[in-house]
Design a protein around this motif. Structure first.
Motif, PDB file in Angstrom:
ATOM      1  N   GLY A   5       5.679  65.536  33.572  1.00 31.32           N
ATOM      2  CA  GLY A   5       6.777  64.575  33.747  1.00 31.32           C
ATOM      3  C   GLY A   5       6.317  63.028  33.634  1.00 31.32           C
ATOM      4  N   ALA A   6       5.273  62.475  34.000  1.00 31.71           N
ATOM      5  CA  ALA A   6       4.694  61.538  33.626  1.00 31.71           C
ATOM      6  C   ALA A   6       4.472  61.055  32.441  1.00 31.71           C
ATOM      7  N   ALA A   7       4.125  61.873  31.609  1.00 29.18           N
ATOM      8  CA  ALA A   7       3.919  61.789  30.144  1.00 29.18           C
ATOM      9  C   ALA A   7       5.258  61.388  29.374  1.00 29.18           C
ATOM     10  N   LYS A  11       7.512  58.172  27.643  1.00 25.69           N
ATOM     11  CA  LYS A  11       8.339  58.010  26.513  1.00 25.69           C
ATOM     12  C   LYS A  11       9.785  57.979  26.520  1.00 25.69           C
ATOM     13  N   GLY A  12      10.165  57.639  27.853  1.00 18.76           N
ATOM     14  CA  GLY A  12      11.587  57.509  28.147  1.00 18.76           C
ATOM     15  C   GLY A  12      12.396  58.740  28.230  1.00 18.76           C
ATOM     16  N   ARG A  13      11.761  59.755  28.784  1.00 14.86           N
ATOM     17  CA  ARG A  13      12.419  61.288  28.726  1.00 14.86           C
ATOM     18  C   ARG A  13      11.819  61.974  29.990  1.00 14.86           C
ATOM     19  N   TYR A  14      12.680  62.917  30.037  1.00 19.15           N
ATOM     20  CA  TYR A  14      12.289  63.790  31.279  1.00 19.15           C
ATOM     21  C   TYR A  14      11.577  65.182  30.816  1.00 19.15           C
ATOM     22  N   PHE A  15      10.758  65.710  31.677  1.00 17.80           N
ATOM     23  CA  PHE A  15      10.209  67.112  31.624  1.00 17.80           C
ATOM     24  C   PHE A  15      10.598  67.999  32.560  1.00 17.80           C
ATOM     25  N   GLY A  16      11.544  69.012  32.457  1.00 14.04           N
ATOM     26  CA  GLY A  16      11.970  69.856  33.436  1.00 14.04           C
ATOM     27  C   GLY A  16      11.622  71.470  33.473  1.00 14.04           C
ATOM     28  N   ALA A  17      12.102  72.003  34.492  1.00 11.28           N
ATOM     29  CA  ALA A  17      11.922  73.360  34.389  1.00 11.28           C
ATOM     30  C   ALA A  17      12.950  74.017  35.139  1.00 11.28           C
ATOM     31  N   ALA A  18      13.348  75.360  34.661  1.00 15.32           N
ATOM     32  CA  ALA A  18      14.257  76.350  35.658  1.00 15.32           C
ATOM     33  C   ALA A  18      13.786  76.832  36.484  1.00 15.32           C
ATOM     34  N   ILE A  19      14.270  76.740  37.732  1.00 10.48           N
ATOM     35  CA  ILE A  19      13.639  77.360  38.736  1.00 10.48           C
ATOM     36  C   ILE A  19      14.797  78.123  39.828  1.00 10.48           C
ATOM     37  N   PRO A  20      14.345  79.502  40.221  1.00 11.75           N
ATOM     38  CA  PRO A  20      15.252  80.308  41.174  1.00 11.75           C
ATOM     39  C   PRO A  20      15.089  79.404  42.750  1.00 11.75           C
ATOM     40  N   THR A 294       1.245  70.586  24.552  1.00  5.86           N
ATOM     41  CA  THR A 294       2.383  69.967  24.997  1.00  5.86           C
ATOM     42  C   THR A 294       2.097  68.400  25.626  1.00  5.86           C
ATOM     43  N   LEU A 295       1.022  68.391  26.493  1.00  4.18           N
ATOM     44  CA  LEU A 295       0.883  67.468  27.205  1.00  4.18           C
ATOM     45  C   LEU A 295       0.215  66.275  26.212  1.00  4.18           C
ATOM     46  N   ASP A 296      -0.509  66.836  25.283  1.00  5.45           N
ATOM     47  CA  ASP A 296      -1.375  65.832  24.232  1.00  5.45           C
ATOM     48  C   ASP A 296      -0.270  65.272  23.276  1.00  5.45           C
ATOM     49  N   ALA A 297       0.711  66.108  22.823  1.00  2.00           N
ATOM     50  CA  ALA A 297       1.775  65.627  22.025  1.00  2.00           C
ATOM     51  C   ALA A 297       2.815  64.604  22.592  1.00  2.00           C
ATOM     52  N   LEU A 298       2.859  64.943  23.978  1.00  2.00           N
ATOM     53  CA  LEU A 298       3.859  63.885  24.533  1.00  2.00           C
ATOM     54  C   LEU A 298       2.990  62.647  24.848  1.00  2.00           C
ATOM     55  N   ASN A 299       1.665  62.610  24.789  1.00  2.00           N
ATOM     56  CA  ASN A 299       0.970  61.345  24.983  1.00  2.00           C
ATOM     57  C   ASN A 299       0.570  60.750  23.510  1.00  2.00           C
ATOM     58  N   ALA A 300       0.658  61.413  22.651  1.00  4.03           N
ATOM     59  CA  ALA A 300       0.242  60.903  21.312  1.00  4.03           C
ATOM     60  C   ALA A 300       1.395  59.535  20.956  1.00  4.03           C
ATOM     61  N   GLY A 301       0.765  59.098  20.119  1.00  7.18           N
ATOM     62  CA  GLY A 301       1.723  57.895  19.434  1.00  7.18           C
ATOM     63  C   GLY A 301       1.948  56.478  20.114  1.00  7.18           C
TER      64      GLY A 301
END
Ligand code: G3I
Length: 301
Positions: A5-7, A11-20, A294-301
């Motif tokens: 989520g923080a990463a 980048k101006g985006r959210y990172f979510g999960a589907a939850i019951p 996934t985390l590394d890709a979010l943090n890259a660039g």
């Protein structure tokens, strides 16, 4: 960022999960959820069968539990889904014609009004296009009320909650193919005629590989003037899983109007896909290589 989520937020985006809702009493689940994610989708609790079990009788207990947890943690909420051919209550399954159309639009109005101001994005219509090469609509009781049922739903949702982003959401639309092109043509037509649509959701339930034109497909929709979101991401485990997650993440970051990514569950044991182990955390709640990629890709660039 040191969490998904923080990463993503950097980048101006959210990172979510589907939850019951029932897993909000699983402490290991909640620990991961609260630490890693800044958006949630109700896996089933905001669907038609859950929210209107009898015609005109609305129940929001499960949806509210998820919404309240999200709000207490500062997470945004994706609403899923106002109209869909599946998970309809029995009474709607048995309706047709004007009665069904009126019931469906009433459903959109009532649920979107109840949650007004609290939903980041609504999947107004889910999975209305046919698989295969036709590029046309899927047959369903809703489709048989007239081809304009989708635009009627979007207009009703806009009137009920002007602040929510209104999305069309579907699967097997991740690459450029007949189905995604059918949706592309609908979105282009909606934009031309002023039908309110703000976003397109790409579920991204994948096998072991990502379509080579995944990013190009997201970009062609963005170029129509809508946001795009990755809404139900999961990828079968195999030697390519981590790489595939990184590819999807990089594609979203490369498309300016890709506003967020949602994975369809937290741990492999939470997945609807049985033994595919398609998620970012293993059955004991440990981070998998796919998580790190996934985390590394979010943090890259
Ligand atoms: O709630 C009932 C319960 O009362 C009943 O006793 C029990 C017995 O079968 O079923 C329960 O309903 C189940 C429901 O999940 C809630 O747990 C359904 O059987 C089950 O089919 C349903 O599965 C959901 C599925 O949508 C339904 O189509 C999955 O959890 C959910 O992950 C899945 O999510 C969909 C998205 O909404 C749309 N895109 C595809 C995605 C994966 O299929």
């Amino acid at each position: 960022g040191t969490t998904l989520g923080a990463a993503a937020a950097e980048k101006g985006r959210y990172f979510g999960a589907a939850i019951p809702a029932f897993k909000l009493s699983d402490s290991q689940f909640v620990t991961i959820l609260n630490r890693e994610f800044n958006s949630v989708t109700a896996e089933n609790e905001m669907k038609w069968d859950a929210t209107e079990p009898q015609q005109g009788v609305f129940t929001y207990a499960g949806g509210d539990r998820i919404l309240n947890h999200a709000r207490s943690q500062g997470m945004s909420v994706r609403g899923h889904a106002l109209l869909w051919h599946a998970q309809q209550p029995g009474w709607a399954q048995n309706m047709s014609g004007t009665a069904l159309r009126n019931a469906a639009i009433n459903h959109v109005t009532r649920v979107a009004t109840y949650y007004r101001g609290k939903i980041h994005s609504w999947d107004v219509v889910n999975e209305a296009f046919a698989d295969g090469g036709s590029g046309g609509r899927r047959d369903s009781n809703l489709q048989r009320t007239g081809n304009d049922w989708i635009e009627a739903a979007f207009r009703a949702a806009r009137a009920a909650d002007p602040g929510a982003k209104l999305c069309y959401n579907d699967y097997n639309t991740d690459g450029i193919n007949a189905k995604s092109t059918g949706i592309y043509n609908m979105v282009r037509d909606f934009k031309a005629r002023g039908v309110p649509i703000d976003c397109v959701g790409f579920q991204t339930h994948l096998g072991t590989t990502v379509p080579g034109d995944y990013q190009a497909n997201l970009q062609r929709f963005a170029d129509l003037g809508v946001d795009v979101q990755i809404t139900e991401l999961d990828i079968a485990q195999g030697s390519n899983q981590a790489n595939a997650y990184a590819q999807v993440t990089r594609a979203c970051l490369a498309v300016a109007r890709c506003t967020g990514i949602t994975v369809w569950g937290v741990r492999d044991s939470d997945s609807w896909r049985g033994n595919d182990n398609p998620l970012l955390f293993d059955r004991s709640g440990n981070k998998k290589p796919a998580y790190t990629a996934t985390l590394d890709a979010l943090n890259a660039g």
